[in-house]
Motif scaffolding. Structure first.
Motif, PDB file in Angstrom:
ATOM      1  N   MET A 178     -19.938 -63.418-117.254  1.00 45.82           N
ATOM      2  CA  MET A 178     -21.283 -63.981-116.984  1.00 45.82           C
ATOM      3  C   MET A 178     -22.279 -62.908-117.405  1.00 45.82           C
ATOM      4  SD  MET A 178     -22.634 -66.436-114.949  1.00 45.82           S
ATOM      5  CE  MET A 178     -23.676 -66.041-113.622  1.00 45.82           C
ATOM      6  N   ARG A 179     -23.356 -63.541-118.248  1.00 47.14           N
ATOM      7  CA  ARG A 179     -24.252 -62.497-118.995  1.00 47.14           C
ATOM      8  C   ARG A 179     -25.159 -62.183-117.555  1.00 47.14           C
ATOM      9  NH1 ARG A 179     -24.180 -66.553-123.004  1.00 47.14           N
ATOM     10  NH2 ARG A 179     -26.164 -67.700-122.371  1.00 47.14           N
ATOM     11  N   LYS A 180     -25.676 -61.036-117.780  1.00 46.80           N
ATOM     12  CA  LYS A 180     -26.742 -60.487-116.986  1.00 46.80           C
ATOM     13  C   LYS A 180     -27.980 -61.176-117.151  1.00 46.80           C
ATOM     14  CE  LYS A 180     -27.827 -56.010-115.016  1.00 46.80           C
ATOM     15  NZ  LYS A 180     -27.622 -54.731-114.860  1.00 46.80           N
ATOM     16  N   LYS A 181     -28.656 -61.645-115.886  1.00 44.15           N
ATOM     17  CA  LYS A 181     -30.021 -61.944-116.058  1.00 44.15           C
ATOM     18  C   LYS A 181     -30.868 -60.774-115.614  1.00 44.15           C
ATOM     19  CE  LYS A 181     -28.756 -66.432-115.894  1.00 44.15           C
ATOM     20  NZ  LYS A 181     -28.402 -67.156-116.840  1.00 44.15           N
ATOM     21  N   ILE A 182     -32.025 -60.853-116.459  1.00 40.37           N
ATOM     22  CA  ILE A 182     -32.893 -59.675-116.523  1.00 40.37           C
ATOM     23  C   ILE A 182     -34.243 -60.236-116.650  1.00 40.37           C
ATOM     24  CG2 ILE A 182     -33.684 -57.453-117.451  1.00 40.37           C
ATOM     25  CD1 ILE A 182     -30.783 -57.280-118.748  1.00 40.37           C
ATOM     26  N   VAL A 183     -35.206 -59.674-115.903  1.00 43.52           N
ATOM     27  CA  VAL A 183     -36.751 -60.001-116.002  1.00 43.52           C
ATOM     28  C   VAL A 183     -37.158 -58.474-116.060  1.00 43.52           C
ATOM     29  CG1 VAL A 183     -38.947 -60.811-115.249  1.00 43.52           C
ATOM     30  CG2 VAL A 183     -36.786 -62.243-115.169  1.00 43.52           C
ATOM     31  N   ALA A 184     -37.663 -57.896-117.198  1.00 40.52           N
ATOM     32  CA  ALA A 184     -38.302 -56.817-117.502  1.00 40.52           C
ATOM     33  C   ALA A 184     -39.850 -56.949-117.504  1.00 40.52           C
ATOM     34  CB  ALA A 184     -37.677 -56.003-118.618  1.00 40.52           C
ATOM     35  N   GLY A 185     -40.699 -56.090-116.659  1.00 36.20           N
ATOM     36  CA  GLY A 185     -41.869 -55.831-116.908  1.00 36.20           C
ATOM     37  C   GLY A 185     -42.434 -55.033-117.762  1.00 36.20           C
ATOM     38  N   ASN A 186     -43.072 -55.134-118.800  1.00 39.08           N
ATOM     39  CA  ASN A 186     -43.721 -54.318-119.925  1.00 39.08           C
ATOM     40  C   ASN A 186     -45.149 -54.035-119.680  1.00 39.08           C
ATOM     41  OD1 ASN A 186     -44.495 -52.636-121.792  1.00 39.08           O
ATOM     42  ND2 ASN A 186     -44.057 -54.415-123.455  1.00 39.08           N
ATOM     43  N   TRP A 187     -45.341 -52.861-118.654  1.00 39.80           N
ATOM     44  CA  TRP A 187     -46.756 -52.693-118.260  1.00 39.80           C
ATOM     45  C   TRP A 187     -47.786 -52.238-119.437  1.00 39.80           C
ATOM     46  CZ3 TRP A 187     -46.634 -49.521-113.066  1.00 39.80           C
ATOM     47  CH2 TRP A 187     -45.981 -50.324-112.123  1.00 39.80           C
ATOM     48  N   LYS A 188     -47.132 -51.819-120.731  1.00 38.60           N
ATOM     49  CA  LYS A 188     -47.953 -51.027-121.800  1.00 38.60           C
ATOM     50  C   LYS A 188     -48.744 -50.137-121.386  1.00 38.60           C
ATOM     51  CE  LYS A 188     -47.717 -55.997-123.742  1.00 38.60           C
ATOM     52  NZ  LYS A 188     -48.142 -56.799-125.003  1.00 38.60           N
ATOM     53  N   MET A 189     -49.773 -49.666-122.049  1.00 37.23           N
ATOM     54  CA  MET A 189     -50.545 -48.822-121.649  1.00 37.23           C
ATOM     55  C   MET A 189     -51.594 -49.270-120.514  1.00 37.23           C
ATOM     56  SD  MET A 189     -52.869 -46.070-124.006  1.00 37.23           S
ATOM     57  CE  MET A 189     -54.228 -46.981-124.191  1.00 37.23           C
ATOM     58  N   ASN A 190     -51.170 -49.481-119.402  1.00 32.74           N
ATOM     59  CA  ASN A 190     -52.103 -49.860-118.196  1.00 32.74           C
ATOM     60  C   ASN A 190     -51.524 -49.238-116.903  1.00 32.74           C
ATOM     61  OD1 ASN A 190     -53.444 -52.153-119.338  1.00 32.74           O
ATOM     62  ND2 ASN A 190     -51.606 -52.974-119.909  1.00 32.74           N
ATOM     63  N   LYS A 191     -52.414 -49.016-116.068  1.00 36.07           N
ATOM     64  CA  LYS A 191     -52.267 -48.576-114.949  1.00 36.07           C
ATOM     65  C   LYS A 191     -52.260 -46.853-114.935  1.00 36.07           C
ATOM     66  CE  LYS A 191     -51.778 -52.477-113.111  1.00 36.07           C
ATOM     67  NZ  LYS A 191     -53.029 -53.101-112.073  1.00 36.07           N
ATOM     68  N   THR A 192     -53.117 -46.368-113.858  1.00 40.54           N
ATOM     69  CA  THR A 192     -53.139 -44.894-113.759  1.00 40.54           C
ATOM     70  C   THR A 192     -51.924 -44.680-112.763  1.00 40.54           C
ATOM     71  OG1 THR A 192     -54.366 -45.191-111.763  1.00 40.54           O
ATOM     72  CG2 THR A 192     -55.410 -44.774-113.770  1.00 40.54           C
ATOM     73  N   LEU A 193     -51.515 -43.558-112.186  1.00 42.25           N
ATOM     74  CA  LEU A 193     -50.503 -43.359-111.427  1.00 42.25           C
ATOM     75  C   LEU A 193     -50.634 -43.966-110.225  1.00 42.25           C
ATOM     76  CD1 LEU A 193     -47.705 -41.772-110.610  1.00 42.25           C
ATOM     77  CD2 LEU A 193     -49.035 -39.708-109.970  1.00 42.25           C
ATOM     78  N   ILE A 200     -29.773 -62.072-123.845  1.00 39.25           N
ATOM     79  CA  ILE A 200     -31.055 -62.218-124.882  1.00 39.25           C
ATOM     80  C   ILE A 200     -32.342 -62.737-124.022  1.00 39.25           C
ATOM     81  CG2 ILE A 200     -31.665 -63.324-126.934  1.00 39.25           C
ATOM     82  CD1 ILE A 200     -29.265 -63.711-127.717  1.00 39.25           C
ATOM     83  N   LEU A 201     -33.376 -61.766-123.989  1.00 34.66           N
ATOM     84  CA  LEU A 201     -34.425 -62.265-123.108  1.00 34.66           C
ATOM     85  C   LEU A 201     -35.643 -62.733-123.888  1.00 34.66           C
ATOM     86  CD1 LEU A 201     -34.730 -58.789-121.135  1.00 34.66           C
ATOM     87  CD2 LEU A 201     -32.973 -60.704-120.715  1.00 34.66           C
ATOM     88  N   TYR A 202     -36.412 -63.736-123.331  1.00 29.63           N
ATOM     89  CA  TYR A 202     -37.539 -64.274-124.096  1.00 29.63           C
ATOM     90  C   TYR A 202     -38.672 -63.642-123.753  1.00 29.63           C
ATOM     91  CZ  TYR A 202     -41.529 -66.751-125.546  1.00 29.63           C
ATOM     92  OH  TYR A 202     -42.711 -67.133-126.078  1.00 29.63           O
TER      93      TYR A 202
END
Ligand code: PEP
Length: 252
Positions: free
Chosen positions: A1-16, A210-212
């Motif tokens: 079974m393929r792993k389902k993944i949802v990854a958040g890419n915050w990019k250059m946002n948010k201080t600590l 393969i994520l979209y």
């Protein structure tokens, strides 16, 4: 079974502090609401990785970086090595995002070296590929994406390749509000899987996640994730709101 993944890419946002607040919200919501087996990953800026990683310890949420360097250590001012990332508990590394290819001139050859370094350290690369609108309009989008995969991944052994996650991100859909239709996304994911099969065989290709990515939101995630070859998402803008990110995660 393929792993389902949802990854958040915050990019250059948010201080600590902002990052910790967002991560706390996401972790609490994931614990309370997410019943499927999809893996949530927060890809934060480098400055937040350690603290968000500590916060996420023992939770179902993993932490990832948005980049790394391919060298182990030395005189590379401003760069971060994979062993440094590993030392603070980072599990995933986004590589080859189109913004890094465009603004920082990352080539397929450099990305091949980065993928190798990430795998050698036992972390999981999320390798991004995707075409421009002009390439799609010329009808060369499939060949272009295949060449990105060939040049950056196809030097890997089968054993190593099996640990790679791929993210298809049409550049024209990133941050634009224009999402690829489910037909466009599914078509490319299927072509990618076929290309992977031509090198590593059908069984390996069938097991590759393969994520979209590209303007994926709570209101379109469900139809995208229902496609046969789409195994989750790489989420930019919508990952900056805990509610939206977790709703996307619940869209399988
Ligand atoms: C991304 O940058 O990886 C991305 C998919 O961004 P967005 O969701 O904002 O289009």
């Amino acid at each position: 079974m393929r792993k389902k993944i949802v990854a958040g890419n915050w990019k250059m946002n948010k201080t600590l502090d902002e990052g910790l607040a967002l991560a706390s919200e996401v972790i609490a919501m994931v614990k309370a609401e997410v019943k499927n087996n999809a893996q949530a990953v927060l890809c934060t800026p480098f400055i937040s990785l350690y603290s968000v990683g500590k916060l996420a310890e023992g939770s179902p949420v993993a932490v990832g970086a948005q980049n790394c360097y391919d060298k182990e250590s030395g005189a590379y001012t401003g760069e971060i090595s994979v062993s440094m990332l590993k030392s603070i508990g980072t599990k995933y590394v986004i590589l080859g995002h189109s913004e890094r290819r465009e603004y920082f001139a990352e080539t397929n050859a450099l990305l091949a070296a980065k993928v190798t370094a990430v795998l050698k350290a036992g972390l999981t690369p999320i390798f991004c590929c995707g075409e421009t609108l002009a390439q799609r309009e010329k009808g060369i989008h499939i060949d272009f994406v295949n060449s990105q995969l060939t040049e950056s991944l196809f030097l890997l052994s089968e054993e190593d390749f099996k640990k790679v996650v791929i993210a298809y991100e049409p550049i024209w859909a990133i941050g634009t509000g224009v999402t690829a239709s489910k037909e466009q996304a599914q078509e490319m994911h299927e072509k990618i899987r076929t290309h992977l099969a031509s090198k590593y065989g059908k069984a390996v290709a069938e097991e590759t996640s393969i994520l979209y990515g590209g303007s994926c939101k709570p209101d379109n995630a469900q139809e995208l994730f229902a496609c046969k070859d789409i195994d989750g998402g790489l989420i930019g803008g919508a990952s900056l709101k805990a509610r939206d990110f977790v709703d996307i995660l619940k869209s399988f």
